[in-house]
Design an enzyme around this catalytic site. Sequence first.
Site, PDB file in Angstrom:
ATOM      1  N   GLU A 166      34.031  39.010  48.234  1.00 16.63           N
ATOM      2  CA  GLU A 166      35.192  39.063  47.348  1.00 16.63           C
ATOM      3  C   GLU A 166      35.479  40.536  47.142  1.00 16.63           C
ATOM      4  OE1 GLU A 166      37.781  39.567  44.957  1.00 16.63           O
ATOM      5  OE2 GLU A 166      36.250  39.337  43.408  1.00 16.63           O
ATOM      6  N   CYS A 181      39.929  43.953  40.733  1.00 20.16           N
ATOM      7  CA  CYS A 181      40.488  43.641  42.047  1.00 20.16           C
ATOM      8  C   CYS A 181      41.794  42.883  41.917  1.00 20.16           C
ATOM      9  CB  CYS A 181      39.484  42.843  42.862  1.00 20.16           C
ATOM     10  SG  CYS A 181      38.974  41.283  42.090  1.00 20.16           S
TER      11      CYS A 181
END
Length: 486
Positions: free
Chosen positions: A258, A292
């Site tokens: 991720e 993110c």
Amino acid sequence: MTVNGESWPNQARWTGKIYSAGWRESEGGTSQVTEPATGHALAEVGVASPVDVARAGARAAQAAGDWAAQAPSDRVEVLLRTSAALRAHSDTIRDWIVRESAGVPAKGDYEINAGLAQLTHAVGLASLPRGEVLAAQAAGGVSLTWRVPIGVVGVINPWNAPFLFALRVLAPALALGNAVLLKPDPLTPVSGGVLVARLFEDAGLPEGVLHVLPGGARTGQAVAADPHVAMVSFTGSSEAGREVARVASQGLKRISLELGGKNSIIVLDDADIEAAALAGAVSTFGYQGQACVAAGRHVVHADLVEAYTDALVRHAQTMRMGDPRAEGVTIGPVISERQAARIEHIVDESVADGARVLTGGRRDGLFYPPTVLDHVDRAMPAYTKEIFGPVAPVLPFHGETEAIEIANDTEYGLTAAVHSGSVPRATAVAERLHTGMVHINDVSAKDAANAPFGGMGTSGNGSRIGGTASLEQFTQWRWMTAPGQM
């Protein structure tokens, strides 16, 4: 809080140590943990060497079989007791998150509440149907397939949401019968590791099932390479993710990545400007943009761009910067000098190339103010790079096709948001975006325990954690047959 006459988390118990079959001295020495807002020392933790990792991997492999053999209800009881301990110690955990990661208290509350949701959802995972009865190849025969734990899961955790991201993997992995090696980031080893270990320790998780191994890249490489580790879950930058994948792939391990994102908020010409600008401010400036899923581009219709930019500047200028523990502060320092210098370089280089700073743009030590840029073109670092800071580049567009092209003009593909007065219209735009997640009339930064979280492109390798995707991540299929007649 005091438990059994001791203050929780009983710092004297774990100072200078790692958690591996109990709290013990490490072969890698110790490391100091510093508070970004003040520079004050917060704690001392052990640093796991490759020798420590090898010992932990072997011990976890031994413990994994017994843990997987326990009834799902027994594993659920541990998760429920962990949830109860988390609720009991939430004030202390929030304080550690605030001081160590430099987020405001609301950010700490978010990590705690989302962590509780992960534990709750994992309880349900433990009781899901685990297999299927297949059509046998011969009359009277038996053909069965079911999921079994993958074994030992190596988790390499980031610093930006350390407590939540640890539980996001640990909760489903443990619920499904795996053991875990958790390597927290060296900037947040307490909230991303020590506190997690203390909660599961208090909840009665059997010894050896969880190991917390603080350290830097050397420790992470050892976790990724350890022969007892069957799967590596990494959250962090795309650059570091490539290295983790390279190391882990040598052992043909399952790899869950991720990674980063260059996420867009698209504001169509029929959008509510004030609502869109508020969502844009939260998405870019929340936790200093260190996520993110933060919005890295504000793609706004040319007819609305002036009004939207004015509203975004207004939101930026009302944010109070300072020590996140102070009353009324809404934005704290970034996590490190390295991160502050990186943000500064991207903005300064973009300004030198012609971008205009409408507010912010000058840091004071680790404190980088909410910043809005316009006159941004596609060659500038503010357009091309993931900034990971509180910087909002605003780009106008004239038609939906152009907006989609700008949003998709990146190697990343994590998340996006589309704002419009028409949900069907926004949905039509959303369906053309190359992202793993998209949100209508909302922020770009969202997650939920029951949703598959992950991205496309260099935002990840297509893996997902959350919902039933966790079942796929942390188990593997086994097939068994028996003949009808011999």
